[in-house]
Design a protein around this motif. Structure first.
Motif, PDB file in Angstrom:
ATOM      1  N   GLU A 119       0.835  -1.208   0.000  1.00  0.00           N
ATOM      2  CA  GLU A 119       0.000   0.000   0.000  1.00  0.00           C
ATOM      3  C   GLU A 119       0.867   1.254   0.000  1.00  0.00           C
ATOM      4  O   GLU A 119       0.585   2.227  -0.720  1.00  0.00           O
ATOM      5  N   MET A 120       1.935   1.249   0.810  1.00  0.00           N
ATOM      6  CA  MET A 120       2.813   2.417   0.904  1.00  0.00           C
ATOM      7  C   MET A 120       3.587   2.627  -0.397  1.00  0.00           C
ATOM      8  O   MET A 120       3.777   3.760  -0.838  1.00  0.00           O
ATOM      9  N   LEU A 121       4.032   1.535  -1.009  1.00  0.00           N
ATOM     10  CA  LEU A 121       4.745   1.651  -2.283  1.00  0.00           C
ATOM     11  C   LEU A 121       3.844   2.254  -3.358  1.00  0.00           C
ATOM     12  O   LEU A 121       4.273   3.086  -4.164  1.00  0.00           O
ATOM     13  N   GLU A 122       2.580   1.835  -3.368  1.00  0.00           N
ATOM     14  CA  GLU A 122       1.620   2.402  -4.323  1.00  0.00           C
ATOM     15  C   GLU A 122       1.375   3.877  -4.039  1.00  0.00           C
ATOM     16  O   GLU A 122       1.282   4.701  -4.952  1.00  0.00           O
ATOM     17  N   LEU A 123       1.282   4.208  -2.750  1.00  0.00           N
ATOM     18  CA  LEU A 123       0.996   5.582  -2.344  1.00  0.00           C
ATOM     19  C   LEU A 123       2.070   6.546  -2.848  1.00  0.00           C
ATOM     20  O   LEU A 123       1.771   7.656  -3.291  1.00  0.00           O
ATOM     21  N   VAL A 124       3.335   6.110  -2.783  1.00  0.00           N
ATOM     22  CA  VAL A 124       4.431   6.987  -3.219  1.00  0.00           C
ATOM     23  C   VAL A 124       4.906   6.641  -4.635  1.00  0.00           C
ATOM     24  O   VAL A 124       5.944   7.129  -5.089  1.00  0.00           O
ATOM     25  N   ASN A 125       4.119   5.781  -5.315  1.00  0.00           N
ATOM     26  CA  ASN A 125       4.374   5.431  -6.719  1.00  0.00           C
ATOM     27  C   ASN A 125       5.765   4.851  -6.948  1.00  0.00           C
ATOM     28  O   ASN A 125       6.517   5.283  -7.831  1.00  0.00           O
ATOM     29  N   MET A 126       6.111   3.844  -6.123  1.00  0.00           N
ATOM     30  CA  MET A 126       7.438   3.230  -6.242  1.00  0.00           C
ATOM     31  C   MET A 126       7.345   1.703  -6.256  1.00  0.00           C
ATOM     32  O   MET A 126       8.256   1.009  -5.817  1.00  0.00           O
ATOM     33  N   GLN A 127       6.236   1.185  -6.783  1.00  0.00           N
ATOM     34  CA  GLN A 127       6.023  -0.261  -6.808  1.00  0.00           C
ATOM     35  C   GLN A 127       7.145  -0.998  -7.539  1.00  0.00           C
ATOM     36  O   GLN A 127       7.546  -2.092  -7.141  1.00  0.00           O
ATOM     37  N   GLU A 128       7.646  -0.377  -8.608  1.00  0.00           N
ATOM     38  CA  GLU A 128       8.642  -1.043  -9.454  1.00  0.00           C
ATOM     39  C   GLU A 128      10.037  -1.054  -8.827  1.00  0.00           C
ATOM     40  O   GLU A 128      10.944  -1.714  -9.335  1.00  0.00           O
ATOM     41  N   LEU A 129      10.209  -0.313  -7.726  1.00  0.00           N
ATOM     42  CA  LEU A 129      11.545  -0.170  -7.135  1.00  0.00           C
ATOM     43  C   LEU A 129      11.669  -0.881  -5.791  1.00  0.00           C
ATOM     44  O   LEU A 129      12.640  -0.671  -5.059  1.00  0.00           O
ATOM     45  N   ALA A 130      10.719  -1.734  -5.474  1.00  0.00           N
ATOM     46  CA  ALA A 130      10.645  -2.343  -4.141  1.00  0.00           C
ATOM     47  C   ALA A 130      11.910  -3.103  -3.754  1.00  0.00           C
ATOM     48  O   ALA A 130      12.314  -3.107  -2.583  1.00  0.00           O
ATOM     49  N   GLU A 131      12.565  -3.744  -4.708  1.00  0.00           N
ATOM     50  CA  GLU A 131      13.717  -4.581  -4.388  1.00  0.00           C
ATOM     51  C   GLU A 131      15.059  -3.854  -4.538  1.00  0.00           C
ATOM     52  O   GLU A 131      16.113  -4.436  -4.309  1.00  0.00           O
ATOM     53  N   ARG A 132      14.996  -2.605  -4.905  1.00  0.00           N
ATOM     54  CA  ARG A 132      16.250  -1.842  -5.009  1.00  0.00           C
ATOM     55  C   ARG A 132      16.720  -1.410  -3.620  1.00  0.00           C
ATOM     56  O   ARG A 132      15.998  -1.515  -2.636  1.00  0.00           O
ATOM     57  N   TYR A 133      17.958  -0.851  -3.590  1.00  0.00           N
ATOM     58  CA  TYR A 133      18.545  -0.383  -2.339  1.00  0.00           C
ATOM     59  C   TYR A 133      18.693   1.139  -2.388  1.00  0.00           C
ATOM     60  O   TYR A 133      18.744   1.736  -3.475  1.00  0.00           O
ATOM     61  N   PRO A 134      18.766   1.789  -1.216  1.00  0.00           N
ATOM     62  CA  PRO A 134      18.800   3.262  -1.186  1.00  0.00           C
ATOM     63  C   PRO A 134      19.832   3.902  -2.105  1.00  0.00           C
ATOM     64  O   PRO A 134      19.549   4.918  -2.743  1.00  0.00           O
ATOM     65  N   HIS A 135      21.019   3.308  -2.194  1.00  0.00           N
ATOM     66  CA  HIS A 135      22.066   3.936  -3.009  1.00  0.00           C
ATOM     67  C   HIS A 135      21.745   3.897  -4.501  1.00  0.00           C
ATOM     68  O   HIS A 135      22.395   4.579  -5.301  1.00  0.00           O
ATOM     69  N   GLU A 136      20.749   3.102  -4.889  1.00  0.00           N
ATOM     70  CA  GLU A 136      20.355   3.013  -6.299  1.00  0.00           C
ATOM     71  C   GLU A 136      19.260   4.013  -6.658  1.00  0.00           C
ATOM     72  O   GLU A 136      18.807   4.039  -7.800  1.00  0.00           O
ATOM     73  N   LEU A 137      18.839   4.834  -5.689  1.00  0.00           N
ATOM     74  CA  LEU A 137      17.743   5.777  -5.897  1.00  0.00           C
ATOM     75  C   LEU A 137      18.241   7.208  -5.942  1.00  0.00           C
ATOM     76  O   LEU A 137      19.297   7.536  -5.379  1.00  0.00           O
ATOM     77  N   SER A 138      17.466   8.064  -6.587  1.00  0.00           N
ATOM     78  CA  SER A 138      17.753   9.504  -6.575  1.00  0.00           C
ATOM     79  C   SER A 138      17.354  10.082  -5.216  1.00  0.00           C
ATOM     80  O   SER A 138      16.676   9.424  -4.403  1.00  0.00           O
ATOM     81  N   GLY A 139      17.742  11.340  -4.985  1.00  0.00           N
ATOM     82  CA  GLY A 139      17.385  11.995  -3.729  1.00  0.00           C
ATOM     83  C   GLY A 139      15.878  12.086  -3.530  1.00  0.00           C
ATOM     84  O   GLY A 139      15.369  11.851  -2.434  1.00  0.00           O
ATOM     85  N   GLY A 140      15.161  12.428  -4.599  1.00  0.00           N
ATOM     86  CA  GLY A 140      13.702  12.538  -4.494  1.00  0.00           C
ATOM     87  C   GLY A 140      13.048  11.200  -4.202  1.00  0.00           C
ATOM     88  O   GLY A 140      12.088  11.112  -3.418  1.00  0.00           O
ATOM     89  N   GLN A 141      13.578  10.117  -4.797  1.00  0.00           N
ATOM     90  CA  GLN A 141      13.040   8.782  -4.543  1.00  0.00           C
ATOM     91  C   GLN A 141      13.326   8.348  -3.105  1.00  0.00           C
ATOM     92  O   GLN A 141      12.461   7.774  -2.432  1.00  0.00           O
ATOM     93  N   GLN A 142      14.520   8.650  -2.625  1.00  0.00           N
ATOM     94  CA  GLN A 142      14.848   8.322  -1.236  1.00  0.00           C
ATOM     95  C   GLN A 142      13.923   9.058  -0.263  1.00  0.00           C
ATOM     96  O   GLN A 142      13.505   8.492   0.745  1.00  0.00           O
ATOM     97  N   GLN A 143      13.605  10.301  -0.595  1.00  0.00           N
ATOM     98  CA  GLN A 143      12.721  11.059   0.294  1.00  0.00           C
ATOM     99  C   GLN A 143      11.329  10.452   0.322  1.00  0.00           C
ATOM    100  O   GLN A 143      10.676  10.410   1.368  1.00  0.00           O
ATOM    101  N   ARG A 144      10.854   9.964  -0.813  1.00  0.00           N
ATOM    102  CA  ARG A 144       9.543   9.324  -0.841  1.00  0.00           C
ATOM    103  C   ARG A 144       9.534   8.022  -0.035  1.00  0.00           C
ATOM    104  O   ARG A 144       8.553   7.695   0.621  1.00  0.00           O
ATOM    105  N   VAL A 145      10.648   7.300  -0.082  1.00  0.00           N
ATOM    106  CA  VAL A 145      10.765   6.077   0.720  1.00  0.00           C
ATOM    107  C   VAL A 145      10.734   6.426   2.216  1.00  0.00           C
ATOM    108  O   VAL A 145      10.069   5.760   3.012  1.00  0.00           O
ATOM    109  N   ALA A 146      11.454   7.475   2.581  1.00  0.00           N
ATOM    110  CA  ALA A 146      11.471   7.909   3.985  1.00  0.00           C
ATOM    111  C   ALA A 146      10.065   8.281   4.451  1.00  0.00           C
ATOM    112  O   ALA A 146       9.664   7.974   5.579  1.00  0.00           O
ATOM    113  N   LEU A 147       9.302   8.947   3.583  1.00  0.00           N
ATOM    114  CA  LEU A 147       7.926   9.309   3.927  1.00  0.00           C
ATOM    115  C   LEU A 147       7.067   8.053   4.070  1.00  0.00           C
ATOM    116  O   LEU A 147       6.287   7.929   5.030  1.00  0.00           O
ATOM    117  N   ALA A 148       7.213   7.117   3.117  1.00  0.00           N
ATOM    118  CA  ALA A 148       6.430   5.880   3.177  1.00  0.00           C
ATOM    119  C   ALA A 148       6.737   5.102   4.451  1.00  0.00           C
ATOM    120  O   ALA A 148       5.839   4.544   5.088  1.00  0.00           O
TER     121      ALA A 148
END
Length: 356
Positions: A119-148
């Motif tokens: 549900e949280m992954l859908e909320l922040v629109n990051m379903q496709e990135l669930a198995e990635r690691y923080p260092h593989e994400l942009s700053g904006g994507q990391q912030q959305r993960v932190a919020l989720a």
């Protein structure tokens, strides 16, 4: 209806150094507020106190009617049903995005935890990135993960400590609006700390302006801009300069740039020396205008250009001109004033309140 968050007379200290004094405000369910102010004003300390990281020296904090902080008690952060989003994201580098989001859901069954993370992954629109690691994400994507991750345990309140400060301007603006949409969709209250008033105005229903540890004004963004309670708020919120004048009637003031007649009355006697707050939208270019100002500086901003102008007396003001109007530094330009919403302060009062 009682407030979700009630802050009453808070004083915070580090050893004997007073950081904040007599701060009070309330936040209703679903509202987003922002603590805005210059560096060192106490806004982050106040946020940490609400989170339960710092003890209050005086006053109290209640969440949903329950006392969570006072000088004699402090409910631990993990017991407060408060989520926190940090400036540096604080993601676990060795965990996948899905595992980061699910980290605080130990009490849920495996199936419920998996469902909540999805549900949280859908909320922040990051379903496709669930198995990635923080260092593989942009700053904006990391912030959305932190919020989720902060939202996953379904807290009553979310606290955001300058969450977009590490991002570039355009991404900060976009992500701020996205975070507001998410919080509003979930009807979750939030307290945001920032020194960026554009960010505060875009995200918040209410803004508290702090200076030197004191709450100067708690109001809507509109009222902060149009009804500043004192000189600090008037100077800090929006662009503007004070031009000296003399009160002619309760709603009229004479200045070097003409007679202003406003839509409000002030109680001071005729002849009172005042300062008039003029913002860039109060001053317009007019080739037939009687006032000539000298261009000191200009900043191109796409659809408009911000001009810093020197009046004949030497007084500085600013104005937004259509970007098609081009004037060089040192050139004279004719202007006129269109201020009908007078914001005045007495000359001899450094922190005078506005007439109500």
């Amino acid at each position: 209806m009682s407030a979700l968050l009630q802050v009453d007379g808070i004083e915070c200290r580090y050893d004997q150094l007073v950081i904040t004094q007599d701060i009070s405000f309330a936040l209703n369910q679903g509202d987003i507020c922002c603590l805005l102010g210059p560096s060192g004003c106490g806004k982050t300390t106040l946020l940490r106190t609400i989170a339960g990281f710092d003890q209050v020296y005086a006053g109290q904090i209640k969440l949903n009617g329950e006392l969570i902080s006072s000088p004699s008690m402090m409910l631990q952060p993990e017991q407060r049903q408060v989520g926190m989003v940090f400036q540096d994201y604080a993601l676990f580098p060795h965990l996948s995005i899905a595992d980061n989001i699910g980290f605080g859901l130990r009490k849920l069954s495996d199936s419920d935890k998996k469902k909540r993370v999805h549900e949280m992954l859908e909320l922040v629109n990051m379903q496709e990135l669930a198995e990635r690691y923080p260092h593989e994400l942009s700053g904006g994507q990391q912030q959305r993960v932190a919020l989720a991750r902060a939202l996953a345990p379904r807290p009553q309140l979310i606290l955001l400590d300058e969450p977009f400060s590490n991002l570039d301007f355009e991404l900060r603006k976009h992500l701020g609006l996205e975070v507001r949409r998410i919080l509003k969709a979930l009807n979750i209250s939030a307290v945001l700390v920032t020194h960026d008033q554009t960010e505060a105005f875009a995200m918040a229903d209410y803004v508290g302006v702090l200076n030197q540890g004191r709450l100067q004004q708690w109001d809507t963004p509109f009222n902060l801009y149009h009804e500043p309670r004192n000189r600090f708020v008037a100077n800090f919120v929006g662009q503007g300069y004070f031009v000296p004048g003399v009160l002619k009637e309760h709603h009229k003031v004479e200045t070097e740039v003409g007679l202003f007649e406003g839509n409000r009355a002030y109680p001071w006697p005729e002849g009172t020396e005042v300062d008039v707050l003029l913002r860039p939208d109060d001053i317009i270019e007019n080739p037939q205008g009687h006032i000539k100002a000298t261009v000191e500086q200009h900043t191109f901003a796409g659809s408009a250009t911000l001009y810093r102008l020197r009046l004949p007396s030497g007084q500085i003001v600013e104005s937004m001109f259509n970007s098609h109007a081009e004037y060089s530094i040192g050139e004279q330009v004719c202007i006129e004033m269109k201020a009908d919403h007078l914001i005045l302060f007495k000359k001899d009062e450094s922190c005078a309140s506005l007439a109500r």
